[in-house]
Design a protein around this motif. Structure first.
Motif, PDB file in Angstrom:
ATOM      1  N   SER A 139      76.532  28.037  54.139  1.00  0.00           N
ATOM      2  CA  SER A 139      77.702  28.463  53.409  1.00  0.00           C
ATOM      3  C   SER A 139      78.842  27.522  53.758  1.00  0.00           C
ATOM      4  O   SER A 139      79.171  27.354  54.929  1.00  0.00           O
ATOM      5  CB  SER A 139      78.034  29.904  53.827  1.00  0.00           C
ATOM      6  N   CYS A 140      79.401  26.901  52.728  1.00  0.00           N
ATOM      7  CA  CYS A 140      80.516  25.968  52.957  1.00  0.00           C
ATOM      8  C   CYS A 140      81.806  26.611  52.457  1.00  0.00           C
ATOM      9  O   CYS A 140      81.873  27.105  51.335  1.00  0.00           O
ATOM     10  CB  CYS A 140      80.270  24.646  52.234  1.00  0.00           C
ATOM     11  N   HIS A 141      82.811  26.572  53.323  1.00  0.00           N
ATOM     12  CA  HIS A 141      84.069  27.266  53.039  1.00  0.00           C
ATOM     13  C   HIS A 141      85.176  26.328  52.573  1.00  0.00           C
ATOM     14  O   HIS A 141      86.337  26.727  52.524  1.00  0.00           O
ATOM     15  CB  HIS A 141      84.509  28.031  54.291  1.00  0.00           C
ATOM     16  N   CYS A 142      84.831  25.086  52.233  1.00  0.00           N
ATOM     17  CA  CYS A 142      85.872  24.133  51.815  1.00  0.00           C
ATOM     18  C   CYS A 142      86.455  24.536  50.458  1.00  0.00           C
ATOM     19  O   CYS A 142      85.861  25.319  49.715  1.00  0.00           O
ATOM     20  CB  CYS A 142      85.329  22.710  51.795  1.00  0.00           C
ATOM     21  N   SER A 143      87.610  23.990  50.150  1.00  0.00           N
ATOM     22  CA  SER A 143      88.306  24.404  48.930  1.00  0.00           C
ATOM     23  C   SER A 143      87.512  24.034  47.677  1.00  0.00           C
ATOM     24  O   SER A 143      87.564  24.740  46.670  1.00  0.00           O
ATOM     25  CB  SER A 143      89.703  23.777  48.885  1.00  0.00           C
ATOM     26  N   ARG A 144      86.751  22.951  47.740  1.00  0.00           N
ATOM     27  CA  ARG A 144      85.977  22.540  46.561  1.00  0.00           C
ATOM     28  C   ARG A 144      84.834  23.530  46.307  1.00  0.00           C
ATOM     29  O   ARG A 144      84.592  23.932  45.174  1.00  0.00           O
ATOM     30  CB  ARG A 144      85.435  21.133  46.750  1.00  0.00           C
ATOM     31  N   CYS A 145      84.128  23.914  47.366  1.00  0.00           N
ATOM     32  CA  CYS A 145      83.034  24.878  47.187  1.00  0.00           C
ATOM     33  C   CYS A 145      83.554  26.226  46.712  1.00  0.00           C
ATOM     34  O   CYS A 145      82.891  26.912  45.942  1.00  0.00           O
ATOM     35  CB  CYS A 145      82.225  25.020  48.466  1.00  0.00           C
ATOM     36  N   ARG A 146      84.740  26.590  47.166  1.00  0.00           N
ATOM     37  CA  ARG A 146      85.302  27.865  46.693  1.00  0.00           C
ATOM     38  C   ARG A 146      85.480  27.840  45.181  1.00  0.00           C
ATOM     39  O   ARG A 146      85.211  28.817  44.491  1.00  0.00           O
ATOM     40  CB  ARG A 146      86.643  28.152  47.374  1.00  0.00           C
TER      41      ARG A 146
END
Ligand SMILES: [Zn+2]
Ligand SMILES: [Zn+2]
Length: 134
Positions: free
Chosen positions: A25-32
């Motif tokens: 699970s990636c929490h970076c702004s792009r993945c969001r």
């Protein structure tokens, strides 16, 4: 094992004759943005073990400049799979049916998570990319 998945409206369905791996699970702004969610939830598949069962013609894709893209249902908007240079690379865990016998192994880019998100304890968290991510 055999894993199935489908979009929200049921138009697009796939089957994987094999296992998922490297769920994270990636929490970076792009993945969001890409996942319209607090984070991504994604696992890698072997392309040769993956097949579309129905609705492939309803898939639309968005490919970024590095050749990595996502495929989604043009009717309901569910994001189903990731592609790299046109080949299926992984699936979004949200569209997997039932228990795919894998759990998220890590949370990454926690350092840029949304201010409103609270991450559950118990799974390794990394401020950015994990060391030696293969
Ligand atoms: Zn759909
Ligand atoms: Zn990310």
């Amino acid at each position: 094992m055999s894993i199935s998945g489908e979009c929200f409206c049921g138009e697009v369905k796939y089957r994987i004759d094999g296992k998922l791996r490297d769920a994270q699970s990636c929490h970076c702004s792009r993945c969001r943005k890409v996942f319209s969610s607090q984070a991504s939830a994604y696992a890698i598949v072997e392309a040769k073990e993956f097949q579309w069962v129905s609705g492939e013609k309803s898939l639309t894709s968005y490919v970024g400049k590095h050749g990595f893209g996502l495929q989604f249902c043009s009717k309901c908007g569910s994001t189903l799979s990731g592609v790299y240079k046109g080949v299926v690379h992984g699936v979004t865990l949200g569209c997997v049916n039932g228990d795919p016998e894998i759990e998220l192994g890590r949370h990454i880019y926690v350092g840029s998570k949304a201010s409103w998100e609270v991450i559950a304890e118990g799974v390794p968290q990394y401020e950015e990319s994990p060391p030696a991510y293969a």
